[in-house]
Motif scaffolding. Structure first.
Motif, PDB file in Angstrom:
ATOM      1  N   GLY A 299      38.765  57.972  34.231  1.00  0.00           N
ATOM      2  CA  GLY A 299      39.716  57.492  35.213  1.00  0.00           C
ATOM      3  C   GLY A 299      39.072  56.879  36.438  1.00  0.00           C
ATOM      4  O   GLY A 299      37.985  57.261  36.844  1.00  0.00           O
ATOM      5  N   ALA A 300      39.773  55.922  37.010  1.00  0.00           N
ATOM      6  CA  ALA A 300      39.399  55.319  38.285  1.00  0.00           C
ATOM      7  C   ALA A 300      40.645  55.344  39.156  1.00  0.00           C
ATOM      8  O   ALA A 300      41.762  55.192  38.666  1.00  0.00           O
ATOM      9  N   TYR A 301      40.456  55.551  40.438  1.00  0.00           N
ATOM     10  CA  TYR A 301      41.583  55.693  41.347  1.00  0.00           C
ATOM     11  C   TYR A 301      41.585  54.575  42.375  1.00  0.00           C
ATOM     12  O   TYR A 301      40.525  54.101  42.785  1.00  0.00           O
ATOM     13  N   ILE A 302      42.799  54.173  42.766  1.00  0.00           N
ATOM     14  CA  ILE A 302      42.942  53.109  43.760  1.00  0.00           C
ATOM     15  C   ILE A 302      44.109  53.445  44.679  1.00  0.00           C
ATOM     16  O   ILE A 302      45.125  53.974  44.239  1.00  0.00           O
ATOM     17  N   CYS A 303      43.938  53.136  45.972  1.00  0.00           N
ATOM     18  CA  CYS A 303      45.001  53.352  46.953  1.00  0.00           C
ATOM     19  C   CYS A 303      46.179  52.430  46.639  1.00  0.00           C
ATOM     20  O   CYS A 303      45.981  51.322  46.151  1.00  0.00           O
ATOM     21  N   PRO A 304      47.375  52.859  46.957  1.00  0.00           N
ATOM     22  CA  PRO A 304      48.542  52.001  46.702  1.00  0.00           C
ATOM     23  C   PRO A 304      48.756  50.963  47.793  1.00  0.00           C
ATOM     24  O   PRO A 304      49.808  50.895  48.418  1.00  0.00           O
ATOM     25  N   ASN A 305      47.740  50.147  48.079  1.00  0.00           N
ATOM     26  CA  ASN A 305      47.926  49.043  49.013  1.00  0.00           C
ATOM     27  C   ASN A 305      47.195  47.805  48.511  1.00  0.00           C
ATOM     28  O   ASN A 305      46.235  47.892  47.750  1.00  0.00           O
ATOM     29  N   VAL A 306      47.662  46.658  48.921  1.00  0.00           N
ATOM     30  CA  VAL A 306      47.185  45.375  48.409  1.00  0.00           C
ATOM     31  C   VAL A 306      45.718  45.131  48.787  1.00  0.00           C
ATOM     32  O   VAL A 306      44.969  44.570  47.997  1.00  0.00           O
ATOM     33  N   GLU A 307      45.308  45.573  49.977  1.00  0.00           N
ATOM     34  CA  GLU A 307      43.934  45.342  50.416  1.00  0.00           C
ATOM     35  C   GLU A 307      42.931  45.998  49.473  1.00  0.00           C
ATOM     36  O   GLU A 307      41.916  45.402  49.103  1.00  0.00           O
ATOM     37  N   CYS A 308      43.221  47.244  49.066  1.00  0.00           N
ATOM     38  CA  CYS A 308      42.316  47.942  48.142  1.00  0.00           C
ATOM     39  C   CYS A 308      42.290  47.258  46.781  1.00  0.00           C
ATOM     40  O   CYS A 308      41.239  47.140  46.159  1.00  0.00           O
ATOM     41  N   LEU A 309      43.444  46.795  46.315  1.00  0.00           N
ATOM     42  CA  LEU A 309      43.491  46.094  45.035  1.00  0.00           C
ATOM     43  C   LEU A 309      42.662  44.815  45.095  1.00  0.00           C
ATOM     44  O   LEU A 309      41.906  44.513  44.169  1.00  0.00           O
ATOM     45  N   GLN A 310      42.760  44.070  46.192  1.00  0.00           N
ATOM     46  CA  GLN A 310      41.966  42.849  46.330  1.00  0.00           C
ATOM     47  C   GLN A 310      40.471  43.154  46.353  1.00  0.00           C
ATOM     48  O   GLN A 310      39.677  42.436  45.760  1.00  0.00           O
ATOM     49  N   LYS A 311      40.075  44.236  47.037  1.00  0.00           N
ATOM     50  CA  LYS A 311      38.662  44.633  47.065  1.00  0.00           C
ATOM     51  C   LYS A 311      38.168  44.987  45.672  1.00  0.00           C
ATOM     52  O   LYS A 311      37.065  44.610  45.276  1.00  0.00           O
ATOM     53  N   VAL A 312      38.990  45.738  44.926  1.00  0.00           N
ATOM     54  CA  VAL A 312      38.606  46.162  43.579  1.00  0.00           C
ATOM     55  C   VAL A 312      38.434  44.962  42.660  1.00  0.00           C
ATOM     56  O   VAL A 312      37.504  44.914  41.864  1.00  0.00           O
ATOM     57  N   ILE A 313      39.310  43.983  42.777  1.00  0.00           N
ATOM     58  CA  ILE A 313      39.210  42.783  41.947  1.00  0.00           C
ATOM     59  C   ILE A 313      37.973  41.981  42.340  1.00  0.00           C
ATOM     60  O   ILE A 313      37.223  41.517  41.473  1.00  0.00           O
ATOM     61  N   LYS A 314      37.735  41.851  43.641  1.00  0.00           N
ATOM     62  CA  LYS A 314      36.611  41.042  44.128  1.00  0.00           C
ATOM     63  C   LYS A 314      35.262  41.659  43.769  1.00  0.00           C
ATOM     64  O   LYS A 314      34.365  40.969  43.278  1.00  0.00           O
ATOM     65  N   ASN A 315      35.102  42.972  44.000  1.00  0.00           N
ATOM     66  CA  ASN A 315      33.791  43.577  43.775  1.00  0.00           C
ATOM     67  C   ASN A 315      33.653  44.238  42.407  1.00  0.00           C
ATOM     68  O   ASN A 315      32.655  44.917  42.145  1.00  0.00           O
ATOM     69  N   LYS A 316      34.651  44.047  41.532  1.00  0.00           N
ATOM     70  CA  LYS A 316      34.646  44.576  40.175  1.00  0.00           C
ATOM     71  C   LYS A 316      34.456  46.096  40.149  1.00  0.00           C
ATOM     72  O   LYS A 316      33.754  46.652  39.312  1.00  0.00           O
ATOM     73  N   GLY A 317      35.126  46.777  41.075  1.00  0.00           N
ATOM     74  CA  GLY A 317      35.017  48.227  41.188  1.00  0.00           C
ATOM     75  C   GLY A 317      35.575  48.973  39.991  1.00  0.00           C
ATOM     76  O   GLY A 317      34.991  49.961  39.552  1.00  0.00           O
ATOM     77  N   LEU A 318      36.696  48.503  39.450  1.00  0.00           N
ATOM     78  CA  LEU A 318      37.265  49.177  38.281  1.00  0.00           C
ATOM     79  C   LEU A 318      36.365  49.029  37.064  1.00  0.00           C
ATOM     80  O   LEU A 318      36.170  49.988  36.319  1.00  0.00           O
ATOM     81  N   GLU A 319      35.813  47.841  36.874  1.00  0.00           N
ATOM     82  CA  GLU A 319      34.919  47.622  35.742  1.00  0.00           C
ATOM     83  C   GLU A 319      33.711  48.549  35.825  1.00  0.00           C
ATOM     84  O   GLU A 319      33.307  49.153  34.837  1.00  0.00           O
TER      85      GLU A 319
END
Length: 92
Positions: free
Chosen positions: A47-67
């Motif tokens: 599992g990977a966890y992410i805050c329920p806000n758009v800024e965190c989602l954008q960071k995760v997509i940009k820096n490939k944090g989920l991958e």
């Protein structure tokens, strides 16, 4: 005397802040390699966890944090759309 239960905490892959597990959205990679949003928080898999806000989602997509956290080569657009929808539903 009653015992107080420890509240589990997890780290957001976007902002790297530690928060209560119930306050975060969980994304899971199961043993077959399928990646999906886990609304129950109890599915088997990594599992990977992410805050329920758009800024965190954008960071995760940009820096490939989920991958990186899920140890996969890429996140499907379907999972990203599910995350956007769930974050939008929470913030409304």
């Amino acid at each position: 005397m009653g015992q107080t239960r420890k509240i589990p905490t997890r780290t957001c892959t976007g902002c790297r802040e530690t928060k209560n597990k119930k306050d975060l959205i969980r994304v899971v990679r199961d043993k077959d390699g399928n990646v999906f949003v886990d609304s129950t928080g109890k599915q088997n898999g990594r599992g990977a966890y992410i805050c329920p806000n758009v800024e965190c989602l954008q960071k995760v997509i940009k820096n490939k944090g989920l991958e990186r956290t899920l140890k996969i080569s890429g996140i499907s657009l379907e999972v990203i759309e599910q995350l956007k929808k769930q974050i939008g539903d929470i913030n409304e």
